[in-house]
Design an enzyme around this catalytic site. Structure first.
Site, mmCIF file in Angstrom:
data_model
loop_
_atom_site.group_PDB
_atom_site.id
_atom_site.type_symbol
_atom_site.label_atom_id
_atom_site.label_comp_id
_atom_site.label_asym_id
_atom_site.label_seq_id
_atom_site.Cartn_x
_atom_site.Cartn_y
_atom_site.Cartn_z
ATOM 1 N N CYS A 12 0.835 -1.216 0.000
ATOM 2 C CA CYS A 12 0.000 0.000 0.000
ATOM 3 C C CYS A 12 0.870 1.267 0.000
ATOM 4 C CB CYS A 12 -0.925 0.010 1.208
ATOM 5 S SG CYS A 12 -1.865 1.557 1.309
ATOM 6 N N VAL A 52 -6.253 0.737 5.155
ATOM 7 C CA VAL A 52 -4.984 1.046 5.814
ATOM 8 C C VAL A 52 -4.423 2.304 5.144
ATOM 9 C CG1 VAL A 52 -4.458 -1.310 6.480
ATOM 10 C CG2 VAL A 52 -3.731 -0.523 4.226
ATOM 11 N N GLU A 64 -6.616 7.564 7.747
ATOM 12 C CA GLU A 64 -6.332 8.485 6.635
ATOM 13 C C GLU A 64 -4.853 8.910 6.690
ATOM 14 O OE1 GLU A 64 -7.837 9.432 3.850
ATOM 15 O OE2 GLU A 64 -9.532 8.156 4.335
ATOM 16 N N SER A 65 -4.123 8.519 5.659
ATOM 17 C CA SER A 65 -2.665 8.727 5.670
ATOM 18 C C SER A 65 -2.272 10.202 5.809
ATOM 19 C CB SER A 65 -2.037 8.126 4.416
ATOM 20 O OG SER A 65 -2.529 8.746 3.259
HETATM 21 N N1 LIG Z 1 -7.456 7.958 1.543
HETATM 22 C C1 LIG Z 1 -6.881 6.803 2.175
HETATM 23 C C2 LIG Z 1 -6.658 5.731 1.126
HETATM 24 C C3 LIG Z 1 -6.098 4.468 1.750
HETATM 25 C C4 LIG Z 1 -6.349 3.254 0.836
HETATM 26 O O1 LIG Z 1 -7.000 3.354 -0.231
HETATM 27 N N2 LIG Z 1 -5.830 2.104 1.267
HETATM 28 C C5 LIG Z 1 -6.082 0.896 0.528
HETATM 29 C C6 LIG Z 1 -4.819 0.043 0.399
HETATM 30 S S1 LIG Z 1 -3.549 0.862 -0.488
HETATM 31 C C7 LIG Z 1 -7.088 0.052 1.289
HETATM 32 O O2 LIG Z 1 -6.964 -0.102 2.483
HETATM 33 N N3 LIG Z 1 -8.055 -0.517 0.593
HETATM 34 C C8 LIG Z 1 -9.012 -1.408 1.201
HETATM 35 C C9 LIG Z 1 -10.404 -1.088 0.791
HETATM 36 O O3 LIG Z 1 -10.613 -0.134 0.029
HETATM 37 O O4 LIG Z 1 -11.296 -1.812 1.234
HETATM 38 C C10 LIG Z 1 -5.567 7.185 2.867
HETATM 39 O O5 LIG Z 1 -4.866 8.061 2.344
HETATM 40 O O6 LIG Z 1 -5.272 6.620 3.938
#
Ligand SMILES: N[C@@H](CCC(=O)N[C@@H](CS)C(=O)NCC(=O)O)C(=O)O
Length: 217
Positions: A12, A52, A64-65
């Site tokens: 990720c 994550v 949220e990162s």
């Molecule tokens: N806006 C979020 C995006 C995080 C994101 O999309 N993470 C993905 C993995 S890279 C995830 O956990 N996806 C699981 C899902 O959408 O169910 C951030 O910046 O933390």
């Protein structure tokens, strides 16, 4: 303060941003890897979005990162943002600008046909052109000072270098500002050490598993 715990998925890019910042600031932390295709119950109970990164801080949960990065930067001075409020706000805007490019990379990995892949690349090219034009300082985004913007784009440059190495797809070709920026970023220790050893193998497996056009081209 209790030791921080970061919940991660090995490939990720958003978690990778948190890892780079933690390493830059030399903050001790634990990391737990989950499989997002089968997220464990404890994670779903913890994460409001099911995504994550999640950071546990003294029994409290951050998600949220971008929010995690801002928190870590604020409580661990000196800040990796410029001091001037306007410059800082502009930096934050450019950090936001890079985020859709991660979605483009994901879509590219999942594209079953060359046509679909080319559509994704055309869209990404527009954003890369914009970035090439605004990247006027060197070596880092703000000149001499490494900052949060450099961190926000580092996982992208790593993935573009991966595409070039394994699939001869060079999205930085003809973009000398971005290429120089990428070279500088990918040589930095915190960034080299921000992924697991088998990072590329996992990405390759995902690409093959998705029957992506990349794997058959
Ligand atoms: N806006 C979020 C995006 C995080 C994101 O999309 N993470 C993905 C993995 S890279 C995830 O956990 N996806 C699981 C899902 O959408 O169910 C951030 O910046 O933390």
């Amino acid at each position: 303060m209790a030791k921080l715990k970061l919940i991660s998925f090995k490939i990720c890019p958003f978690v990778q941003r948190s890892v780079i910042l933690l390493k830059e600031k030399e903050i001790d932390f634990d990391i737990a890897y989950i499989d997002l295709s089968e997220p464990p119950e404890w994670f779903l109970a913890l994460s409001p979005t099911g995504k994550v990164p999640v950071l546990e801080v003294s029994g409290k949960v951050l998600f949220e990162s971008a929010i995690i990065s801002e928190y870590l930067d604020e409580v661990n001075p000196p800040s990796l943002h410029p001091a001037d409020p306007l410059e800082k706000a502009q930096n934050r805007a450019w950090m936001e600008f890079t985020s859709p490019l991660y979605m483009a990379f994901f879509k590219l990995m999942m594209s079953k046909t060359k046509e679909a892949g080319e559509g994704v690349i055309a869209e990404a090219n527009k954003q890369l052109d914009t970035l090439e034009k605004i990247k006027i300082n060197a070596p880092w985004f703000n000149g001499d000072d490494f900052s949060m913007v450099d961190i926000s784009i580092a996982p992208l440059f790593m993935r573009l270098a991966f595409l070039k190495k394994h699939f001869k797809l060079d999205l930085l070709e003809g973009r000398s500002n971005l290429q120089a920026w990428s070279d500088k970023i990918l040589a930095r220790e915190s960034i080299i050490n921000s992924v697991v050893d088998d990072f590329e193998d996992i990405l390759l497996m995902r690409i093959r598993g998705a029957e992506s056009f990349l794997a058959i081209a």
